[in-house]
Design a protein around this motif. Structure first.
Motif, mmCIF file in Angstrom:
data_model
loop_
_atom_site.group_PDB
_atom_site.id
_atom_site.type_symbol
_atom_site.label_atom_id
_atom_site.label_comp_id
_atom_site.label_asym_id
_atom_site.label_seq_id
_atom_site.Cartn_x
_atom_site.Cartn_y
_atom_site.Cartn_z
ATOM 1 N N LEU A 83 -8.698 -5.104 -6.012
ATOM 2 C CA LEU A 83 -8.088 -5.658 -7.223
ATOM 3 C C LEU A 83 -6.940 -6.589 -6.882
ATOM 4 O O LEU A 83 -6.765 -7.633 -7.516
ATOM 5 N N ILE A 84 -6.142 -6.224 -5.889
ATOM 6 C CA ILE A 84 -5.052 -7.097 -5.455
ATOM 7 C C ILE A 84 -5.608 -8.428 -4.976
ATOM 8 O O ILE A 84 -5.127 -9.501 -5.370
ATOM 9 N N ARG A 85 -6.628 -8.381 -4.127
ATOM 10 C CA ARG A 85 -7.204 -9.622 -3.604
ATOM 11 C C ARG A 85 -7.768 -10.475 -4.728
ATOM 12 O O ARG A 85 -7.579 -11.703 -4.746
ATOM 13 N N GLN A 86 -8.472 -9.849 -5.657
ATOM 14 C CA GLN A 86 -9.049 -10.603 -6.764
ATOM 15 C C GLN A 86 -7.970 -11.257 -7.602
ATOM 16 O O GLN A 86 -8.048 -12.453 -7.930
ATOM 17 N N LEU A 87 -6.941 -10.494 -7.955
ATOM 18 C CA LEU A 87 -5.893 -11.008 -8.835
ATOM 19 C C LEU A 87 -5.099 -12.117 -8.162
ATOM 20 O O LEU A 87 -4.825 -13.156 -8.767
ATOM 21 N N VAL A 88 -4.739 -11.899 -6.917
ATOM 22 C CA VAL A 88 -3.971 -12.915 -6.195
ATOM 23 C C VAL A 88 -4.785 -14.189 -6.022
ATOM 24 O O VAL A 88 -4.294 -15.296 -6.231
ATOM 25 N N ASN A 89 -6.044 -14.041 -5.655
ATOM 26 C CA ASN A 89 -6.882 -15.225 -5.469
ATOM 27 C C ASN A 89 -7.082 -15.981 -6.770
ATOM 28 O O ASN A 89 -7.032 -17.214 -6.808
ATOM 29 N N LEU A 118 -10.378 0.298 -3.529
ATOM 30 C CA LEU A 118 -10.576 -0.339 -4.835
ATOM 31 C C LEU A 118 -9.311 -1.067 -5.275
ATOM 32 O O LEU A 118 -9.382 -2.198 -5.771
ATOM 33 N N PHE A 119 -8.164 -0.423 -5.092
ATOM 34 C CA PHE A 119 -6.905 -1.052 -5.480
ATOM 35 C C PHE A 119 -6.664 -2.324 -4.672
ATOM 36 O O PHE A 119 -6.234 -3.354 -5.217
ATOM 37 N N ASN A 120 -6.942 -2.279 -3.378
ATOM 38 C CA ASN A 120 -6.785 -3.468 -2.541
ATOM 39 C C ASN A 120 -7.718 -4.583 -2.980
ATOM 40 O O ASN A 120 -7.344 -5.770 -2.943
#
Length: 211
Positions: free
Chosen positions: A67-73, A63-65
């Motif tokens: 969120l990272i992908r979503q935020l960075v993208n 889940l954390f990963n």
């Protein structure tokens, strides 16, 4: 208690449920930190079952990963307004200024991103995999494209495009962290235009603006 197993009906989540889980996860991570957040709390925040959360994200790290992908993208993909080949034919001073301003705009206008970055830095000692995932995603969406630009732009003749790309991004990230996260606006105030202008002059012209 045994971890909930994904059911067949839960495997394909609606976009609304996926967004609710990501929003609930962000809320819990920022409020409680990584270690204290549980999938149970995320499910309650998202108003879905725990089985639904597990079926889509497997575990807390997954889940954390996500969120990272979503935020960075969301935040960094928008830095590039044009395709790589179009950028190569524009004035590099204008291109780099746009890059720099868009990167710094993320820090100035997106408090959630800065709070998430604080969380990653704060948890990187105990959970280094989180920091690695963040850096990998930044590399894929931002550094790689800037490096490509420095390597192929016909107006630039750089001895080491990769190192120059790291200097460019690193200088801006350092400025963002000091100014926006470490209260540098009060202690070491400096206008962003000075940083951007000097950085671009050093890269494009090999000099400082006052030279």
């Amino acid at each position: 208690m045994a971890q909930a197993k994904p059911g067949r009906s839960d495997r394909q989540l609606s976009p609304e449920k996926t967004a609710a889980i990501l929003q609930g996860g962000m809320q819990e991570f920022l409020t409680r930190g990584y270690a204290a957040t549980s999938m149970d709390r995320v499910a309650i925040a998202a108003k879905v079952s725990k089985a639904t959360v597990y079926s889509h994200f497997q575990d807390k790290e997954g889940l954390f990963n996500a969120l990272i992908r979503q935020l960075v993208n969301q935040k960094f993909q928008s830095i590039f307004g044009a395709e790589d080949e179009q950028l190569l034919h524009r004035d590099p001073q204008l291109v780099l200024r746009e890059f720099a301003n868009r990167i710094l705009d993320v820090g100035q206008s997106e408090p959630q991103f800065l709070n998430f970055l604080r969380l990653i830095i704060g948890e990187s000692g105990r959970f280094p995999q989180l920091a690695r995932a963040f850096v990998r995603n930044i590399e894929q969406t931002t550094f790689r494209r800037i490096c490509h630009y420095f390597t192929h732009c016909p107006h630039l003749h750089l001895a080491d495009p990769e190192a120059t790309a790291r200097i460019f991004v690193g200088s801006l990230v350092h400025f963002m962290i000091v100014q926006e996260m470490l209260h540098g606006k009060d202690i070491l105030p400096m206008e962003r235009d000075r940083i951007i202008g000097t950085l671009i002059a050093m890269i494009v012209e090999g000099r400082s603006p006052a030279a």
